[in-house]
Design an enzyme around this catalytic site. Structure first.
Site, short mmCIF file in Angstrom:
data_model
loop_
_atom_site.label_atom_id
_atom_site.label_comp_id
_atom_site.label_asym_id
_atom_site.label_seq_id
_atom_site.Cartn_x
_atom_site.Cartn_y
_atom_site.Cartn_z
N PRO A 68 0.82 -1.21 0.00
CA PRO A 68 0.00 0.00 0.00
C PRO A 68 0.86 1.27 0.00
CG PRO A 68 -0.77 -1.54 1.68
CD PRO A 68 0.55 -2.07 1.16
N GLU A 90 2.93 -9.22 8.40
CA GLU A 90 2.77 -7.77 8.65
C GLU A 90 3.68 -6.93 7.75
OE1 GLU A 90 0.23 -6.40 10.49
OE2 GLU A 90 -0.19 -8.55 10.32
N ARG A 141 -2.17 -9.26 -21.52
CA ARG A 141 -3.17 -8.94 -22.54
C ARG A 141 -2.68 -7.90 -23.54
NH1 ARG A 141 -6.11 -4.56 -21.61
NH2 ARG A 141 -8.06 -5.28 -22.56
N ASP A 170 -9.48 0.48 -24.78
CA ASP A 170 -9.71 0.24 -23.35
C ASP A 170 -9.86 1.56 -22.60
OD1 ASP A 170 -9.27 -2.46 -23.68
OD2 ASP A 170 -7.17 -2.36 -23.06
C1 4FM Z 1 1.87 -6.20 1.44
C2 4FM Z 1 0.72 -7.68 2.88
C3 4FM Z 1 3.08 -6.63 1.95
C4 4FM Z 1 1.92 -8.11 3.40
C5 4FM Z 1 0.69 -6.72 1.93
C6 4FM Z 1 3.07 -7.57 2.91
C7 4FM Z 1 -1.24 -4.07 -1.47
C8 4FM Z 1 -1.98 -3.02 -2.03
C9 4FM Z 1 -1.45 -4.68 -0.17
C10 4FM Z 1 -0.63 -6.28 1.44
N1 4FM Z 1 -0.29 -4.38 -2.33
N2 4FM Z 1 -1.45 -2.78 -3.20
N3 4FM Z 1 -3.01 -2.37 -1.52
N4 4FM Z 1 -0.53 -5.60 0.18
O1 4FM Z 1 -2.37 -4.35 0.54
O2 4FM Z 1 -0.42 -3.60 -3.38
CL1 4FM Z 1 4.60 -8.08 3.56
#
Ligand code: 4FM
Length: 259
Positions: free
Chosen positions: A95, A122, A160, A175
């Site tokens: 994120p 985590e 794609r 698209d």
């Molecule tokens: C990422 C969980 C790293 C554990 C996550 C680890 C996410 C998102 C996301 C969760 N990834 N966009 N939103 N990843 O939530 O790309 Cl270690």
């Protein structure tokens, strides 16, 4: 191109390579997209196949260990060297990354590929990120339980775009986002859809007119209208990039007075 995926759940990936139009991208002796899976647990060094541990400083949740990840990455680098194909950049899904865009997908789809690190638990020990990760990508402002779905999303979006994958050579030029606007609505048979209660729903008449220029203008206006209503920031970006014609601007000016 090749994607090298480091994951605790390699079995999630293969089904996607067997279905739908993108299947063709993964097939044959020289596939457009080579998918190589690197099961992280195979790179653990103890009898318990441990790839995570508690966080220094305390708190709930486990952290992915640096060393198994580094061993997996070394194996990928050796394999790429042997194949005469590497090294590709390392992408981590999180994120905290920059939001994924069609522009980034298009660039990646035309590149030699990437190493995709799928996190779980985590988080990942920051020292692996500092040493090896070239780019962090986010799918959006929400929290998933791991990076596998983001990795599959990126692989699908890139697959794609490979030559010969979509039936119609031009279909991805229409698209959503390929020109920075949302897609227009689509209609097929029947021409008039009966309704149990109210009025029947007819297909917009212009689409049955056979006037190709009028149809193209109607579709463009639908794109502009939908984008202006739902994603006004994309209109601003298209304008800044010089992607709006005089006719587009006239239509947008008129929308503001009568949406
Ligand atoms: C990422 C969980 C790293 C554990 C996550 C680890 C996410 C998102 C996301 C969760 N990834 N966009 N939103 N990843 O939530 O790309 Cl270690």
């Amino acid at each position: 191109m090749r994607f090298d995926v480091v994951t605790l759940f390699p079995e999630l990936f293969e089904p996607f390579t067997r279905i739908g139009v993108t299947r063709r991208a993964f097939e044959g002796s020289a596939p457009a997209v080579q998918l190589r899976l690197w099961p992280l647990r195979e790179f653990a060094d103890d009898a318990y196949r441990r790839v995570d541990d508690r966080a220094y400083g305390g708190g709930p949740g486990m952290v992915m260990l640096v060393e198994p990840l580094e061993r997996a990455l070394s194996a990928i680098r050796a394999d790429q060297q042997a194949a005469g194909s590497g090294p590709t950049p390392v992408i981590l899904f999180s994120p905290a990354g920059r939001p994924l865009t069609q522009q980034r997908v298009t660039a990646l789809a035309a590149s030699p590929g990437a190493v995709l690190i799928c996190g779980r638990y985590e988080g990942i020990d920051q020292r692996f990120i500092d040493r090896h990760v070239d780019e962090e990508i986010s799918l959006g402002d929400y929290v998933l339980s791991g990076g596998e779905l983001p990795a599959l999303t990126l692989i699908d979006a890139a697959a794609r775009l490979q030559a010969g994958v979509l039936n119609d050579a031009q279909s991805h030029e229409q698209d959503s986002f390929s020109d920075g606007l949302l897609d227009c609505p689509h209609y097929s048979r029947p021409e008039v859809l009966a309704s149990a209660a109210g009025e029947p729903d007819a297909v917009p008449p212009v689409l049955l007119s056979g006037h190709h220029a009028q149809i193209a203008r109607w579709r463009r206006e639908q794109q502009l209208r939908l984008t202006w209503l739902r994603r006004p920031e994309l209109i601003a970006a298209a304008r800044a990039a010089g992607r709006l014609s005089k006719a587009d601007e006239r239509f947008l000016a008129q929308l503001k007075s009568a949406p």
